[in-house]
Design an enzyme around this catalytic site. Structure first.
Site, PDB file in Angstrom:
ATOM      1  N   ASP A  98      -7.371   3.391  -7.354  1.00 20.28           N
ATOM      2  CA  ASP A  98      -8.337   3.649  -6.623  1.00 20.28           C
ATOM      3  C   ASP A  98      -8.762   5.349  -7.021  1.00 20.28           C
ATOM      4  OD1 ASP A  98     -10.567   3.811  -4.617  1.00 20.28           O
ATOM      5  OD2 ASP A  98      -9.631   2.768  -2.949  1.00 20.28           O
ATOM      6  N   ASP A 104      -1.713  -1.739  -3.678  1.00 16.25           N
ATOM      7  CA  ASP A 104      -3.100  -2.161  -3.460  1.00 16.25           C
ATOM      8  C   ASP A 104      -3.047  -0.737  -3.286  1.00 16.25           C
ATOM      9  OD1 ASP A 104      -4.418  -3.020  -2.400  1.00 16.25           O
ATOM     10  OD2 ASP A 104      -4.127  -3.181  -0.180  1.00 16.25           O
ATOM     11  N   GLY A 134     -11.431  -6.214   2.010  1.00 17.02           N
ATOM     12  CA  GLY A 134     -11.371  -6.287   3.454  1.00 17.02           C
ATOM     13  C   GLY A 134     -12.209  -7.287   3.500  1.00 17.02           C
ATOM     14  N   HIS A 142     -13.075  -2.268   5.283  1.00 17.28           N
ATOM     15  CA  HIS A 142     -11.128  -3.082   5.647  1.00 17.28           C
ATOM     16  C   HIS A 142     -11.901  -2.444   7.082  1.00 17.28           C
ATOM     17  CE1 HIS A 142     -10.878  -1.237   1.635  1.00 17.28           C
ATOM     18  NE2 HIS A 142      -9.493  -2.727   1.494  1.00 17.28           N
ATOM     19  N   GLY A 143     -10.561  -2.962   7.385  1.00 18.14           N
ATOM     20  CA  GLY A 143     -10.123  -2.976   9.136  1.00 18.14           C
ATOM     21  C   GLY A 143     -11.006  -4.631   9.791  1.00 18.14           C
ATOM     22  N   SER A 172       0.971  -0.973  -0.035  1.00 22.03           N
ATOM     23  CA  SER A 172      -0.444   0.100  -0.016  1.00 22.03           C
ATOM     24  C   SER A 172       1.431   0.900  -0.250  1.00 22.03           C
ATOM     25  CB  SER A 172      -1.066   0.235   1.572  1.00 22.03           C
ATOM     26  OG  SER A 172       0.470   0.336   2.248  1.00 22.03           O
ATOM     27  N   ASP A 179      -5.339  -7.693   4.936  1.00 22.78           N
ATOM     28  CA  ASP A 179      -4.081  -7.477   6.036  1.00 22.78           C
ATOM     29  C   ASP A 179      -4.373  -6.970   6.999  1.00 22.78           C
ATOM     30  OD1 ASP A 179      -2.386  -5.898   6.312  1.00 22.78           O
ATOM     31  OD2 ASP A 179      -2.818  -3.954   5.447  1.00 22.78           O
TER      32      ASP A 179
END
Ligand code: G3H
Ligand code: 13P
Ligand code: ZN
Length: 312
Positions: free
Chosen positions: A105, A83, A215, A181-182, A50, A259
């Site tokens: 993106d 990414d 995600g 995400h996360g 990223s 991730d």
């Protein structure tokens, strides 16, 4: 084998009803843990970097670490991917600097602007033998320093995908079907459910075309429990159920991004290690089990979620 693009990987994954794991890399132990698992299981892999990873570890260090993994594991196909590339300049810098795949993106931009930026990246990338992932629809969570509130996230509109892919010439498309995400993807007490109807509508309009899911960490509860037991505070961390990811992999999803699960595996292992070995202070003592935890987690994903083992 040298670094490869994702073209061949995705074709085989699409036809074979499995997905290739795209794992974020930020340091040597992460690169080693992921690629050791892939090498033992004969799985192709995408190592992705990223903007934040480049800021943390430096572009050259990351490229050289991935090149070392290619030398150490010559029998598996490895792609090096940017990414969430935020703009043309970042994509160009990665294309010029050894990456075999980039994501542009521009999903937070209006449709026409997304097409314009993506097309520009595709033209430059293809002229240099690099493939491009684009995104339509926005995921909630943190996309490389851009925080998208849950209310601002939107599912991909299937009626837009064909025009977008045709006009941009992108090689794969990330869509929004309810992942984010996360480590906090769903509200505790609710039933996590991806929108397979949206995925199927998109696939119907793009036959044979590889779809990407961002995600896609499943936030294993054993990691969350260990973190919380040894001094952490991650109440209510919930991920995507693995059976839903497996189902997506059987459909047109050819790339599944992970991730957060790497971060959780490392943090859980190191927290437990410190609690049990308070006198230790050599980083090798706790990074070694952390690397082994990444390897075990990735091996589990390959065999039980992605289905990419023995596919080289
Ligand atoms: O999509 C986000 C990835 O998990 C990368 O996260 O920007 O903190 O490196 P990062
Ligand atoms: P997770 O936060 O679910 O691991 O998603 C990672 C990702 O999509 C990277 O682009
Ligand atoms: Zn992502």
């Amino acid at each position: 084998m040298a670094l490869v693009t994702t073209t061949e990987m995705f074709k085989k994954a699409y036809d074979g009803g499995y997905a290739v794991g795209a794992f974020n890399v930020n340091n040597m132990e992460i690169v080693q843990g992921i690629t050791e698992a892939c090498a033992e299981l004969n799985s192709p892999v995408i190592l992705q970097v990223s903007k934040g990873a480049r800021a943390y570890a430096n572009h050259t260090y990351l490229v050289k670490l991935v090149e070392a993994a290619v030398i150490e594991n010559p029998h598996i196909p490895i792609a090096l991917h940017l990414d969430h590339g935020p703009d043309f300049e970042t994509c160009k810098s990665c294309i010029d600097g050894g990456f075999t795949s980039v994501m542009i993106d521009a999903s937070s931009k209006p449709f026409e602007e997304n097409i314009e930026i993506t097309k520009k990246v595709v033209e430059y990338a293809h002229a240099h033998g690099v493939v491009v992932e684009a995104e339509l629809g926005t995921l909630a969570g943190i996309e490389d320093e851009v925080k998208v509130a849950a209310g601002d996230a939107s599912y991909t509109h299937p009626e837009e995908v064909e025009e977008f892919v045709t006009r941009t010439g992108c090689d794969s498309l990330a869509i929004a079907i309810g992942t984010s995400h996360g480590a906090y993807k769903f509200k505790p007490g609710t039933k996590p459910q991806l929108r397979f109807d949206v995925l199927e509508e998109c696939s119907k309009r793009l036959p044979g075309f590889p779809i990407v899911l961002h995600g896609s960490s499943s936030v294993p509860q054993e990691f969350v429990d260990t973190i919380n037991k040894y001094g952490g505070a991650m109440p209510g961390a919930i991920g995507v159920p693995e059976d839903q990811l497996r189902h997506a992999a059987e459909l047109s999803v050819c790339k599944i991004n992970i991730d957060s699960d790497i971060r959780l595996a490392i943090t859980a292992t190191i927290r437990q290690y410190f609690a049990e070995h308070p006198a230790d202070f050599d980083p090798r003592q706790y990074l070694k089990p952390a690397r082994a935890a990444v390897k075990a987690m990735v091996a589990h994903k390959i065999v039980d979620v992605l289905g990419s083992n023995d596919k080289i």
